[in-house]
Write an enzyme that holds these catalytic residues in place. Sequence first.
Site: not given
Length: 381
Positions: A130, A160, A244, A368
């Site tokens: 968090p 996920t 990844e 990004n």
Amino acid sequence: MKRTIYNEDHEAFRASCKAFLDKHAVPHVEEHLADKGIPRSFWLEAGKQGFLGLEIPEEFGGTGAEDYRFNAVWTEELSKVNAALSSCVGIHADIVAPYLADLCTNEQKKRWLPGFCKGEVITAIGMTEPGGGSDLAALKTTAVRDGDGWVINGSKTFITNGYSADLVVTAVRTSPEKGSRGITLFGIEATDEGFSRGRKLDKVGQTESDTAELFFENVRVGDDRIIGEIDKGFIHMMERLPQERLGAAVSNVAHAKQILEETIQYAKDRQAFGQPIGNFQHNKFLLAELVTKIEVSEAYVDHAVDAHFNKALTAIDAAKAKWWSAEVQNDVLDHCVQLYGGYGFMNEYRVARAWRDARVTKIWAGSNEIMKELIGRDLGF
Ligand SMILES: Cc1cc2nc3c(=O)[nH]c(=O)nc-3n(C[C@H](O)[C@H](O)[C@H](O)COP(=O)(O)OP(=O)(O)OC[C@H]3O[C@@H](n4cnc5c(N)ncnc54)[C@H](O)[C@@H]3O)c2cc1C
């Protein structure tokens, strides 16, 4: 432009991926959406047909393909169905797999990998907390030595498969004073006492993927849960993040390419002022630009996939592929929505869902901005 990295074995594999997904995923996407997750039955069926163990050696139940191009083909086909499916399956089969296959002891492999390949042990990876995701070295979840074991406390968020995972590869601080050199990876099982999860998070897009917060309250584990080496977790992650990011890039391009193809068809079918909307020069030129952007991006990503297959992909090139493909994907899909007019804003249309689903790709797997930070540093700044 003809793609050159895939041979007939890859294309045959692509056909079997597509046939599998047409039967076991495409008819169920509305259920996935309603349930905010992929059912266990999908995982088990994918496992039965060998789609989950591409990176896992045969002796532990995988197919041991040792050719990343098969992963990429599988990722592309999943992404054509929708981005969430690609993300859930990708986290398990493409992102967690190398941690388990490369770093686990033989005992751990025997414990986890057969179930991993069968879809009985769904996995997740818990890095983000968090308090922050970009600054991975600052993570606060701790494992404190207690007798011959460890006591883990803290939490992770945005994970996920977090709601359904049976095993979470979790990055934890073991040496508070050592910064990035004080992080260790642990395999936390869902049945471990003190482990719990929050609700499925309510996301802007990719509703079909279950994303959850995870909590660790005095979770006691032994040394047999350490994945890799103590205090080397950061290095283990840095070594595997390029794959990844490459997987993210493959997915980004394939997802946008699929929706663009559907949009081109729409532009042929939809009439305005007595002609297909694609005939208007503005739209014709726009579609020409979008097709070009996708193909040029695909060529770079293909090159990166091939480099990875040849063990030559650098972290910097993976970062370039990730941020660029995420920008192109979002740009292309935004134009696709526009070409659909009002229908493009309706959730029942694939283009609308794809547009929402794509937004996160500029944020996750290293934002990004972080990708550009890495590339900029490599330039000497
Ligand atoms: C749907 C979804 C699924 C996810 N799945 C997983 C998962 O399975 N496992 C997992 O561990 N994480 C997962 N994540 C987390 C994801 O990787 C993080 O959200 C991401 O790394 C950014 O971290 P943050 O959200 O804490 O943002 P922050 O780190 O707080 O960043 C906020 C903003 O500041 C910018 N910023 C930060 N540092 C810099 C800098 N040095 N220079 C310039 N800009 C900077 C960021 O780019 C961003 O724009 C998921 C996230 C989402 C939304």
